[in-house]
Structures are given as C-alpha cells and as structure tokens.
Design a protein around this motif. Sequence first.
Motif, short mmCIF file in Angstrom:
data_model
loop_
_atom_site.label_atom_id
_atom_site.label_comp_id
_atom_site.label_asym_id
_atom_site.label_seq_id
_atom_site.Cartn_x
_atom_site.Cartn_y
_atom_site.Cartn_z
N UNK A 252 78.68 104.11 89.78
CA UNK A 252 79.60 105.09 89.20
C UNK A 252 79.70 104.95 87.69
N UNK A 253 79.37 103.76 87.17
CA UNK A 253 79.41 103.53 85.72
C UNK A 253 78.03 103.58 85.08
N UNK A 254 77.08 104.15 85.81
CA UNK A 254 75.71 104.22 85.27
C UNK A 254 75.70 105.06 84.00
N UNK A 255 75.03 104.56 82.94
CA UNK A 255 75.13 105.16 81.61
C UNK A 255 73.99 106.10 81.29
N UNK A 256 73.11 106.32 82.23
CA UNK A 256 72.01 107.21 81.98
C UNK A 256 70.70 106.46 81.84
N UNK A 257 69.61 107.22 81.77
CA UNK A 257 68.27 106.65 81.80
C UNK A 257 68.03 105.73 80.61
N UNK A 258 68.28 106.19 79.40
CA UNK A 258 67.95 105.42 78.20
C UNK A 258 68.78 104.14 78.12
N UNK A 259 70.07 104.24 78.36
CA UNK A 259 70.94 103.06 78.29
C UNK A 259 70.57 102.05 79.38
N UNK A 260 70.23 102.55 80.57
CA UNK A 260 69.86 101.64 81.66
C UNK A 260 68.56 100.90 81.34
N UNK A 261 67.62 101.62 80.69
CA UNK A 261 66.39 100.94 80.29
C UNK A 261 66.68 99.83 79.28
N UNK A 262 67.55 100.13 78.34
CA UNK A 262 67.88 99.14 77.31
C UNK A 262 68.53 97.90 77.93
N UNK A 263 69.44 98.12 78.89
CA UNK A 263 70.08 96.98 79.54
C UNK A 263 69.07 96.16 80.37
N UNK A 264 68.11 96.84 80.99
CA UNK A 264 67.08 96.14 81.77
C UNK A 264 66.20 95.28 80.85
N UNK A 265 65.81 95.84 79.71
CA UNK A 265 65.01 95.09 78.75
C UNK A 265 65.79 93.90 78.22
N UNK A 266 67.09 94.11 77.95
CA UNK A 266 67.92 93.02 77.44
C UNK A 266 68.05 91.89 78.47
N UNK A 267 68.24 92.23 79.74
CA UNK A 267 68.36 91.21 80.79
C UNK A 267 67.06 90.44 80.96
N UNK A 268 65.93 91.18 80.89
CA UNK A 268 64.63 90.50 80.99
C UNK A 268 64.43 89.54 79.82
N UNK A 269 64.82 89.95 78.63
CA UNK A 269 64.69 89.08 77.46
C UNK A 269 65.52 87.82 77.58
N UNK A 270 66.75 87.94 78.10
CA UNK A 270 67.60 86.75 78.28
C UNK A 270 66.98 85.79 79.28
#
Length: 618
Positions: A235-253
């Motif tokens: 329900x708090x999904x921020x959209x395609x671009x923001x979700x991609x950014x969060x996925x890249x950030x989690x992978x980097x961590x």
Amino acid sequence: MDDEGNSTPRPSKSKVILPNLGHELPNPLRFDSYAQPGPSNLSSRVPSTASSVAGSVVNHPARKPLTRRQQLLQRARAHENAGSPLSGIGSEALQSQNPQIKEDILRLIEQYLGEEGYLATKLVLHDEANLKAKERGDRQVQGKNLKRAIMEGDWAEVDLIVSKGPLVRTQNALLYSLYKQQFLEHIEYRELQKAFTLLNKRLKPLEHFQPTPNEFKDLCYLLSAKSVHDAPSFKNWEGVTAARERLVEAFGKMVEGEREEREENVFVPPNRLVTMLEQAVSYQIELSRYRPKDVPVIHSLLQDYTPFVVPNSIANVLEGHTANIKAVRFMGAEGKQLVSGSSDNTVRIWDTSTSNCTTIMRGHRSRIWDVDATTNGDRIASASGDRTVKVWNWQAEEELQRCATTLEGNLGDVYAARWHPMGNHIATGGYDKIVRLFDVESGTILKTFTGHSLSISSVMFNPLGNLIVSGSKDSNVRFWDSVSGLCIRTLNAQLGEVTSVDMSDSYLLTNSRDNSVRLWDVRMLRPLRRFKAHSNTSQNFIRASFAHSSLLVSGSEDGVLYMWDRESSEVLQTLEGHDGIVYGAVWNDKQSLLASYGSDAKIRTWEFDERKDFEFED
C-alpha cells in the motif's frame, strides 16, 4: 596381586552428543539483516591440557552418585557406533563451508607458516589466496552492471548477469527481490499474463524468501486487483522508479556489508592454530575412558587420541583341553574366535563371546607347539612334535575334510609356524635349527634358511612379508630375506636362550631365558629397554608379545601374567588366575580382549572392569 588388580580402561570408540551450540542465524529474507554469526566461545567449553588429565578413574556408580565424568562416559557408550566424540559438535557449531570460516582457516595456516619460518610458502599462499580478490573484482563489475540494468529496467540484462554466478551469499533472497520488482512493474503496466508467468515460474520456488509472512499471498492477490496499492504489503509502494532506487540501495548495502567482513586487517591471536589443536586434544583426553596420571604425549594429530587398555579382570575361562596349552591365537581382526593348540594333540576353535569350543581338529600324533591363523581367519596352521605342520580348513562340515594339507620336511619337533601376510606361504622353525618356507598350495619347501646353531623357538614375518625373523636357543635373533634366503641381520646380544620374538612397527620384542624381555629398534639394531619381573629360566617356551604398540605382555613360570608400559618400562599390571605356568598371552584390539594360556590346560580371557580402580604400581 590377585585378579582384582588395577588397570586402565578400554579405548573409547564412542561418540558423545553435546548440547546444541548453534547460533541464531540472521533473517535471510532481508538484505540489511544479514550478518556473519560471531565465533562460538569454544575455549570456555574445552578444558586445558593440564586440567583434563588430572585425577583417576572413579569407582563404579552402583553405590555412589554419578560424577560428571561418569555421566559423560555413560552418554558416550550409549552412542557406541555413532562415530568420534568430536563429530557431533563439529557438524553443529563449525559450519566448515561458510566462506568466512574458510578465510579464517587460511589466516591460521598463513600465521603458522610465518611463525615457523616458512616465509616463502607463506607468500605463495598469500598470493594464491589473493586470486580471490580478482574474483571479487569481477563481481564488483557485475554488481555495477546489475545496478545499471535495474535502474534502466533492462530485465533481460539482469537475468543474464545473475545467471553468471552468485553476487552475494544470500543469492536467492536477491533473486526474489529482483523478480518481485519485475512482477510489480508488470502489474503497474497491466501486463497480467507476464506477471502470472513470472509468479509461477520464478517467484513461487522462492516463496520462503519473502521478508514478511503474507507478502507472497499479496502478490497472488495483485493478479486480480486494480492497482499495486490494493495489496496490504504494497500500500506504500512509491512507484517503479523509486522502487528500483530502493532495490539498488539495498543491494549496495549488502555488498558493502560483505566487503567489510572480508577485510584482511583481522587480528589473529598468537599461536592460534596450535592453541586450537591443544584444545582439541584436551577434549579427546577428557572424554577418553582412561586418563593417566601423567599428561600423555601426543605423537600424531592424524587420528584421535585413544588411551591404551590394561585388562584387570577375568572375562571368561575356556575349558576343554586335557593337557597344557602351548599356543593361542585370535582369528581375524574381529577376534570372534580363537584357536589353541595343546599337548593333548588337538587343535580347538573357541567362540570368544560364549566361551564354547565350537570345533575340535584331530590328526597330529604328538603335542602341538604352535598355532596361527591367516589374516582373515579362514585357515589355521598347527606345528607339532610329530615333525609336521597341518593346514586346516576349520569351517568344513566333515571332520575328515578339515585337514587340507600336511607340510612335511622338518627333521624334528616343529616349535613355530607363521602364515605369510598374503596367506600363501608358511614359515616354520624347530628342533633341527633350520627355518623353512613352505608353499601352502603345493606343500613344497620353497627355501631353507640355515645359520642358527641350536633349535629355533620362534619365527614370524614382518608386516610386509619380505623378512622372516627367527629366535633361537643359541641366543641369537636373525633376519632373513624371504626372497634370496640370505641372513641380512643378526642380533647376538642376548644373555639367554630366545623363547619368542614379536614385532610392532619398527620395534622388535624378544623374550629370553635370563628373566628379561627386551625391546629393540629394528632400524638401528640397538636395544632400547629391558623389562624384568617375570620368571623365565626353565625349559619352557615363555612368550612375550605386543598387546599393542604401547603395552607389552608376557607369561611367566610363577603363574602370573605381566604387563609393562613400553615407554617407562614399569609393570602396569600383574594378573593372577592360572594354576601353574603361564606360557603367554595374545591381544585382540577390536575387543580390547587379552587371552592367556598355560600348563593348567585352560584359556583365560581378560578385560577391563571399570568397577575396579587403576593406579600405576610404585
């Protein structure tokens, strides 16, 4: 000393099941929750070497509460066939395939090489280990490409990159997150057929990697929903671009966290490898059935420490012969049967578990001086005063079929006969002063070995079978090349007639009629130790043998069985029970069982009884 003398326990072949020392593993469903478990504090669980060998065997728990050590031993014996005492804890606490553990092992080896001065080898190891750095560099490039492909939504490129190999340890959790992102984008763009296919083929097998219990259920719900936000998990999904950014950030961590764990600037305590090996040995000594007063010296790390056993109690008495018993041998490694030869002219087979005589073999016309069995125990050889050696197939049903071959050619009593390790030849020696090598199948004499000036009392093969060792009344021990027939070595420092020879590894044991047993270094041909206490002066073949490499045993004319520690030359145990002369004893390692024989026409088997304390004699 009576037959309730003291002794050491039987070697432990048991496994101890220890408490679970496992870690609380990180949640594999979240990138930011991954952390390498900290090392177990094994040193607090493993006793020091000094403390582990203190004390002595406690009394039997029948009338006293069980001590901690008795409880450990009781648990060990309950798992007799489960393996080594170290196997339980090893599989639970030490995850040997963990990449971090593998790197720690390399660090320990590298430190040890440096401490011992193997600097060149240390550098080679370091350079080879750094090849892993190149692999990590390749993964970094793949990681950068993966981030770019995610941000561009190039999922075909993403699949190609992840198919080349794991980028992180929790690769499946990464795949779940990548496929979830693709699925949500298909839902967002209303590509329901693609979403359905991805859900069934890619996400369903990885369902257990979902970070929350209901997330996969909500993914299934989205196939019939109007929007991604209709599912509670998104329900708090921020959209395609923001979700991609969060996925890249989690992978980097995640990648950064693993890189920090692999930092080479890790402190390794001095002598860490040796310290851990000392702890392991101390643990083995602590759980062994017998701990000596003095700290045992460990000569090899290639196998677990096992203490030697000194029997202290009669297990069974085997009765049936009607005259003195001259020789006894265990048959096969298991030692389930033993064979005996007697002055009553018979050879008998005994079941060691029931003490019953299962087979009687008749055919000799005079007393039997020696018996021997093949390595697997299927055939017997008996040497007799009738100048023959008979080969018996003791398992034949018909008594007349049991004597397979009679070897003739000796010119007097045959005092000794031994099988070649391969079971195809027999060496004999006796009154006529000649050692003979027989071919069993043809019954012919292959070689004769002459050189002794008096009768031969004992013969044996070395473990390889290329040497024959003979002991004689002329006080000499000779080594014969079984191929050429030449005498290649002679020990002539004996002070009395040699009554027996035995060999273990590079040690030779001789018994002679000067009341002494001697230990020799075969390689250097020099005497090492002399063992005294027993009586051996009269016209008897009193034989000494290795119970195993650290324990020596000999019969005696005073009716007592003597056992010595090979290193200290001390008498560890004396066993009384025979009525008359004890001619000798043989040992079976598999059962930790000793069998003695003598002039009373009885065989006695001896074992360790833990109800009796053991102390070294003063």
